[in-house]
Design an enzyme around this catalytic site. Structure first.
Site, PDB file in Angstrom:
ATOM      1  N   TYR A 101       0.838  -1.201   0.000  1.00 20.37           N
ATOM      2  CA  TYR A 101       0.000   0.000   0.000  1.00 20.37           C
ATOM      3  C   TYR A 101       0.874   1.252   0.000  1.00 20.37           C
ATOM      4  CZ  TYR A 101      -3.293   3.513   1.754  1.00 20.37           C
ATOM      5  OH  TYR A 101      -4.051   4.655   1.910  1.00 20.37           O
ATOM      6  N   GLU A 130     -11.905   6.438   4.925  1.00 21.19           N
ATOM      7  CA  GLU A 130     -11.329   7.225   6.028  1.00 21.19           C
ATOM      8  C   GLU A 130     -12.395   7.496   7.088  1.00 21.19           C
ATOM      9  OE1 GLU A 130      -8.340   7.772   6.689  1.00 21.19           O
ATOM     10  OE2 GLU A 130      -7.299   7.436   4.812  1.00 21.19           O
ATOM     11  N   TRP A 144      -6.140   1.849  10.447  1.00 22.31           N
ATOM     12  CA  TRP A 144      -6.183   1.699   8.992  1.00 22.31           C
ATOM     13  C   TRP A 144      -5.978   0.243   8.595  1.00 22.31           C
ATOM     14  CZ3 TRP A 144      -8.300   3.092   4.893  1.00 22.31           C
ATOM     15  CH2 TRP A 144      -7.786   2.774   3.631  1.00 22.31           C
TER      16      TRP A 144
END
Length: 203
Positions: free
Chosen positions: A26, A48, A56
């Site tokens: 990522y 988000e 996350w």
């Protein structure tokens, strides 16, 4: 605090990308690269919002499930979701089953349609809030900024939900509106090069 760590290839990277196995790819291929695709922008602002109060890593691990549940974040389709869809999503173990956040995605999909009608695309609106160099803090030293506060206020004024300044700042980091890779990170220059070749939709 040292913000770098050597990656598996021996090159330095942002320290955070070593905190979970899935973070490396990522970090190397997505985070900080400029994005102009409306579905990806909508997906990220929604994810988000789902991350609020969570990590996350939790969201990234469930990202494909979120994409399947929300029709690849096609906001025109999501805007047609009904109360029955909310109940269906609340029974989906592959996503974060938080009623307020699920309803916010559906609500924001309609707001996204309105924003596109006003500005032509989400990209043109979001990139109009790209900060200039003088506004940027040292990489990875802030969780909000003047630009994220301004964009958060603009979105809230348009009726969007779960778009506080910290959420918006993380969105701006990820979507390349700012390059927050640490100095010395091997990906920082790659993200900067991608930005130099990127034509801002706001211009």
């Amino acid at each position: 605090m040292d913000t770098l760590i050597n990656g598996p290839d021996g090159h330095p990277r942002c320290r955070w990308c070593a905190t979970a196995p899935e973070f490396l790819a990522y970090h190397d291929t997505e985070w900080g690269y400029p994005v102009a695709d409306d579905k990806r922008l909508f997906e990220k602002i929604c994810l988000e919002g789902f991350q609020s109060g969570l990590s996350w890593r939790t969201i990234l691990a469930k990202r494909e499930n979120f994409r399947a549940a929300f029709h690849e974040f096609d906001f025109d389709k999501i805007a047609r979701f009904t109360a029955r869809d909310v109940e269906r999503l609340l029974q989906d173990p592959g996503i974060v089953r938080h009623r307020g956040k699920i309803e916010a995605v559906i609500h924001n999909a309609a707001r996204a349609q309105e924003l596109v009608a006003l500005h032509g695309s989400l990209a043109s609106f979001f990139w109009s809030h790209e900060p200039d160099a003088a506004q940027l803090a040292e990489p990875q030293t802030a969780s909000t900024s003047e630009a994220s506060i301004a964009l958060s206020k603009a979105l809230k004024k348009l009726g969007w939900k779960f778009v506080g300044p910290t959420t918006v700042y993380a969105f701006m980091q990820a979507m390349g509106l700012i390059n927050d890779h640490a100095p010395g990170c091997v990906v920082r220059a790659k993200a900067a090069h991608a930005r130099s070749r990127f034509k801002s939709p706001a211009r």
